[in-house]
Write a protein that holds these residues in place. Structure first.
Motif, PDB file in Angstrom:
ATOM      1  N   GLU A 154     -43.115  28.239 -16.650  1.00 26.39           N
ATOM      2  CA  GLU A 154     -43.237  27.081 -15.762  1.00 26.39           C
ATOM      3  C   GLU A 154     -43.953  27.401 -14.455  1.00 26.39           C
ATOM      4  OE1 GLU A 154     -42.724  24.251 -16.809  1.00 26.39           O
ATOM      5  OE2 GLU A 154     -41.507  24.598 -18.592  1.00 26.39           O
ATOM      6  N   VAL A 155     -44.151  28.676 -14.158  1.00 27.90           N
ATOM      7  CA  VAL A 155     -44.844  29.048 -12.913  1.00 27.90           C
ATOM      8  C   VAL A 155     -46.160  29.761 -13.179  1.00 27.90           C
ATOM      9  CG1 VAL A 155     -42.653  29.233 -11.666  1.00 27.90           C
ATOM     10  CG2 VAL A 155     -43.641  31.277 -12.702  1.00 27.90           C
ATOM     11  N   LEU A 156     -46.432  30.061 -14.443  1.00 27.38           N
ATOM     12  CA  LEU A 156     -47.644  30.796 -14.776  1.00 27.38           C
ATOM     13  C   LEU A 156     -48.882  30.031 -14.321  1.00 27.38           C
ATOM     14  CD1 LEU A 156     -48.397  33.429 -16.277  1.00 27.38           C
ATOM     15  CD2 LEU A 156     -48.771  32.029 -18.314  1.00 27.38           C
ATOM     16  N   GLY A 157     -49.754  30.706 -13.588  1.00 24.78           N
ATOM     17  CA  GLY A 157     -50.993  30.103 -13.110  1.00 24.78           C
ATOM     18  C   GLY A 157     -50.889  29.456 -11.746  1.00 24.78           C
ATOM     19  N   GLN A 158     -49.676  29.335 -11.194  1.00 27.18           N
ATOM     20  CA  GLN A 158     -49.527  28.741  -9.867  1.00 27.18           C
ATOM     21  C   GLN A 158     -49.967  29.737  -8.790  1.00 27.18           C
ATOM     22  OE1 GLN A 158     -45.823  26.774  -8.943  1.00 27.18           O
ATOM     23  NE2 GLN A 158     -45.514  26.098 -11.054  1.00 27.18           N
ATOM     24  N   ASP A 159     -50.615  29.241  -7.776  1.00 25.73           N
ATOM     25  CA  ASP A 159     -51.075  30.086  -6.670  1.00 25.73           C
ATOM     26  C   ASP A 159     -50.934  29.315  -5.354  1.00 25.73           C
ATOM     27  OD1 ASP A 159     -52.155  32.160  -5.213  1.00 25.73           O
ATOM     28  OD2 ASP A 159     -54.241  31.672  -5.732  1.00 25.73           O
ATOM     29  N   PRO A 160     -50.038  29.739  -4.473  1.00 30.07           N
ATOM     30  CA  PRO A 160     -49.188  30.919  -4.602  1.00 30.07           C
ATOM     31  C   PRO A 160     -47.997  30.654  -5.514  1.00 30.07           C
ATOM     32  CG  PRO A 160     -48.667  29.766  -2.582  1.00 30.07           C
ATOM     33  CD  PRO A 160     -49.832  29.030  -3.192  1.00 30.07           C
ATOM     34  N   LEU A 161     -47.381  31.728  -5.950  1.00 26.01           N
ATOM     35  CA  LEU A 161     -46.190  31.596  -6.773  1.00 26.01           C
ATOM     36  C   LEU A 161     -45.027  31.092  -5.924  1.00 26.01           C
ATOM     37  CD1 LEU A 161     -46.396  34.877  -8.881  1.00 26.01           C
ATOM     38  CD2 LEU A 161     -46.643  32.545  -9.741  1.00 26.01           C
ATOM     39  N   PRO A 162     -44.184  30.213  -6.470  1.00 26.92           N
ATOM     40  CA  PRO A 162     -43.046  29.706  -5.699  1.00 26.92           C
ATOM     41  C   PRO A 162     -41.973  30.775  -5.525  1.00 26.92           C
ATOM     42  CG  PRO A 162     -42.923  28.941  -7.955  1.00 26.92           C
ATOM     43  CD  PRO A 162     -44.238  29.656  -7.826  1.00 26.92           C
ATOM     44  N   GLU A 163     -41.112  30.557  -4.562  1.00 19.59           N
ATOM     45  CA  GLU A 163     -39.994  31.472  -4.369  1.00 19.59           C
ATOM     46  C   GLU A 163     -39.050  31.437  -5.565  1.00 19.59           C
ATOM     47  OE1 GLU A 163     -39.209  33.727  -1.957  1.00 19.59           O
ATOM     48  OE2 GLU A 163     -41.268  33.368  -1.268  1.00 19.59           O
ATOM     49  N   GLU A 164     -38.924  30.247  -6.165  1.00 18.76           N
ATOM     50  CA  GLU A 164     -38.011  30.065  -7.278  1.00 18.76           C
ATOM     51  C   GLU A 164     -38.669  29.138  -8.294  1.00 18.76           C
ATOM     52  OE1 GLU A 164     -33.289  29.461  -7.293  1.00 18.76           O
ATOM     53  OE2 GLU A 164     -34.359  27.689  -6.598  1.00 18.76           O
ATOM     54  N   GLY A 165     -38.476  29.417  -9.564  1.00 22.59           N
ATOM     55  CA  GLY A 165     -39.047  28.572 -10.600  1.00 22.59           C
ATOM     56  C   GLY A 165     -38.315  27.250 -10.714  1.00 22.59           C
ATOM     57  N   PRO A 166     -38.927  26.236 -11.332  1.00 19.76           N
ATOM     58  CA  PRO A 166     -38.307  24.915 -11.444  1.00 19.76           C
ATOM     59  C   PRO A 166     -37.198  24.837 -12.475  1.00 19.76           C
ATOM     60  CG  PRO A 166     -40.409  24.897 -12.554  1.00 19.76           C
ATOM     61  CD  PRO A 166     -40.299  26.234 -11.880  1.00 19.76           C
ATOM     62  N   THR A 167     -37.072  25.849 -13.324  1.00 24.75           N
ATOM     63  CA  THR A 167     -36.015  25.847 -14.329  1.00 24.75           C
ATOM     64  C   THR A 167     -35.152  27.088 -14.192  1.00 24.75           C
ATOM     65  OG1 THR A 167     -37.426  26.925 -15.976  1.00 24.75           O
ATOM     66  CG2 THR A 167     -37.403  24.512 -15.957  1.00 24.75           C
ATOM     67  N   GLY A 168     -33.892  26.949 -14.581  1.00 21.42           N
ATOM     68  CA  GLY A 168     -32.955  28.057 -14.532  1.00 21.42           C
ATOM     69  C   GLY A 168     -32.271  28.251 -15.868  1.00 21.42           C
ATOM     70  N   VAL A 169     -31.412  29.267 -15.956  1.00 21.43           N
ATOM     71  CA  VAL A 169     -30.756  29.645 -17.196  1.00 21.43           C
ATOM     72  C   VAL A 169     -29.251  29.688 -17.001  1.00 21.43           C
ATOM     73  CG1 VAL A 169     -30.472  31.495 -18.900  1.00 21.43           C
ATOM     74  CG2 VAL A 169     -32.742  30.975 -17.986  1.00 21.43           C
ATOM     75  N   ALA A 170     -28.526  29.039 -17.898  1.00 27.39           N
ATOM     76  CA  ALA A 170     -27.063  29.133 -17.920  1.00 27.39           C
ATOM     77  C   ALA A 170     -26.701  30.425 -18.648  1.00 27.39           C
ATOM     78  CB  ALA A 170     -26.465  27.920 -18.620  1.00 27.39           C
ATOM     79  N   LYS A 171     -26.432  31.486 -17.893  1.00 32.80           N
ATOM     80  CA  LYS A 171     -26.306  32.819 -18.463  1.00 32.80           C
ATOM     81  C   LYS A 171     -25.117  32.987 -19.404  1.00 32.80           C
ATOM     82  CE  LYS A 171     -28.609  35.337 -14.723  1.00 32.80           C
ATOM     83  NZ  LYS A 171     -28.477  36.465 -13.770  1.00 32.80           N
ATOM     84  N   GLY A 172     -24.150  32.092 -19.308  1.00 32.95           N
ATOM     85  CA  GLY A 172     -22.985  32.203 -20.173  1.00 32.95           C
ATOM     86  C   GLY A 172     -23.123  31.477 -21.490  1.00 32.95           C
ATOM     87  N   THR A 173     -24.371  31.130 -21.878  1.00 32.13           N
ATOM     88  CA  THR A 173     -24.591  30.371 -23.118  1.00 32.13           C
ATOM     89  C   THR A 173     -25.594  31.064 -24.043  1.00 32.13           C
ATOM     90  OG1 THR A 173     -26.417  29.067 -22.180  1.00 32.13           O
ATOM     91  CG2 THR A 173     -24.186  28.208 -21.861  1.00 32.13           C
ATOM     92  N   CYS A 174     -25.742  32.361 -23.934  1.00 32.04           N
ATOM     93  CA  CYS A 174     -26.883  33.051 -24.552  1.00 32.04           C
ATOM     94  C   CYS A 174     -26.528  33.788 -25.842  1.00 32.04           C
ATOM     95  CB  CYS A 174     -27.489  34.039 -23.565  1.00 32.04           C
ATOM     96  SG  CYS A 174     -28.073  33.244 -22.041  1.00 32.04           S
ATOM     97  N   PHE A 175     -27.528  33.865 -26.710  1.00 27.55           N
ATOM     98  CA  PHE A 175     -27.409  34.558 -27.991  1.00 27.55           C
ATOM     99  C   PHE A 175     -28.671  35.370 -28.222  1.00 27.55           C
ATOM    100  CE2 PHE A 175     -27.936  34.905 -32.613  1.00 27.55           C
ATOM    101  CZ  PHE A 175     -26.668  35.296 -33.021  1.00 27.55           C
ATOM    102  N   ARG A 176     -28.525  36.654 -28.528  1.00 26.66           N
ATOM    103  CA  ARG A 176     -29.675  37.548 -28.708  1.00 26.66           C
ATOM    104  C   ARG A 176     -30.404  37.271 -30.025  1.00 26.66           C
ATOM    105  NH1 ARG A 176     -30.716  42.357 -26.294  1.00 26.66           N
ATOM    106  NH2 ARG A 176     -30.325  41.059 -24.460  1.00 26.66           N
TER     107      ARG A 176
END
Length: 364
Positions: free
Chosen positions: A255-277
């Protein structure tokens, strides 16, 4: 990974639109010559719609081997594997890429691969080599299937994004989540398996009853879920109305690839307690017309060149641990220290039963 996982980039969407594509070396004229001076047969890679690779990387393979790579896309990973099972012994191509640990037992049980130990395998961690030394498949990448959230949506609503499976069934998150069909999509199946790992064989169905009551939406595959239904795609300007989607911990860098300058934080986040490898593999298809070219392609998939191309093409981690990762990938992607997992034997024993029960429980 993936899946998609998983390419989960604009590049992936472009090649998806092309369907069956021959990605030959840029600037080639005529058929490339083999090492013996004669023509060398092209090698066909059967894969899912989310596969992506740089043109320059394929050009290097062609320069090394004299072979063009023809890419045949078969839809989502689940559909691609099903097609390979149905065409066992008379495959559509030489190498299959995109079978992951959720689908691997089905592929191995049906014997669709010919064993081959790819060069560079010793640089892949043991925990990713799930075929237990039989070398029917080669680990190529891995990623963590997780719920992603639209930061802007939650900030606007002044609502904290969910962090765990338990959060997703709370009334505050009613009608906010879209996931993929567990019967046809590898991320969808991964999310189902994550809930089975979290709640056990006796508890996952009760959890999905609660999730259904809380308005979960189910669509066919990752492309539809992320690009059509998720409000956070396209840098937070997605056309969908669902601020939660089952995707990958490594999706945010896209979601941030190609942005210049890069933002401090991306527009999307991850719910870390919902993950499967999720680990993705490639294998030489039994009955391949060009087995030698297939072996060369498997070697190349573990080469430093291809492995370094993986993060910003498919937004998953390369299988090799000795390759350099792009700064944008490590800065905006999430590292999941303890993702949920299930042994391949556990998946093989229960997958069909669980998917059947899920399909009856969560009709679309």
């Amino acid at each position: 990974m993936t899946t998609h996982l998983r390419g989960r980039s604009a590049a992936a969407l472009l090649v998806t639109a092309l369907g069956i594509t021959s990605l030959a070396a840029c600037g080639d004229s005529g058929d490339p010559a083999g090492k013996d001076g004669g023509e060398t047969a092209a090698v066909t890679l059967v894969t899912h719609d989310s596969f992506a690779v740089s043109d320059d990387v394929l050009k290097e393979f062609t320069e090394q081997t004299g072979r063009k790579v023809e890419i045949l896309r078969g839809g989502d990973a689940g559909t691609t594997v099903n097609q390979a099972v149905l065409s066992k012994g008379n495959p559509q191509g030489d190498v299959l890429f995109g079978v992951d640990n959720t689908l691997l037992p089905r592929a191995l049980d049906h014997g669709i691969f010919t064993p081959y130990e790819a060069r560079g395998l010793e640089k892949v961690p043991e925990e990713l080599r799930l075929d237990r030394g039989k070398h029917r498949v080669t680990p190529v990448d891995y990623g963590d299937i997780c719920v992603n959230y639209d930061r802007g949506w939650f900030e606007k609503k002044r609502l904290a994004p969910p962090e765990t499976f338990a959060d997703l069934v709370e009334p505050a998150y009613k009608d906010l989540l879209v996931t993929e069909n567990a019967a046809t999509s590898s991320p969808g199946l991964g999310f189902l398996l994550a809930t089975a790992a979290e709640y056990g064989d006796d508890g996952w169905q009760d959890y999905w009853k609660k999730l259904k009551a809380n308005g979960v939406e189910v669509v066919d595959g990752w492309e539809q879920a992320y690009n059509d239904r998720f409000s956070g795609s396209g840098g937070g300007k997605g056309k969908g109305d669902k601020p939660l989607v089952v995707s990958y911990a490594s999706s945010p860098p896209a979601e941030v690839l190609g942005q210049d300058p890069l933002p401090e934080e991306g527009p999307t986040g991850v719910a870390k307690g919902t993950c499967f490898r999720q680990t993705e593999f490639a294998g030489l298809l039994d009955g391949a017309e060009n087995p030698e070219g297939g072996k060369e392609l498997l070697d190349f998939l573990l080469s430093e060149t291809f492995q370094e191309d993986v993060p910003l093409q498919m937004f998953v981690h390369p299988a090799r641990t000795d390759v350099k990762l792009p700064e944008v990938f490590t800065r905006y992607g999430e590292t999941i220290e303890k993702p949920a997992s299930l042994a391949p034997e556990k998946i093989a024993e229960n997958r069909e039963r669980w998917v059947k029960a899920w399909s009856q429980l969560v009709p679309r």
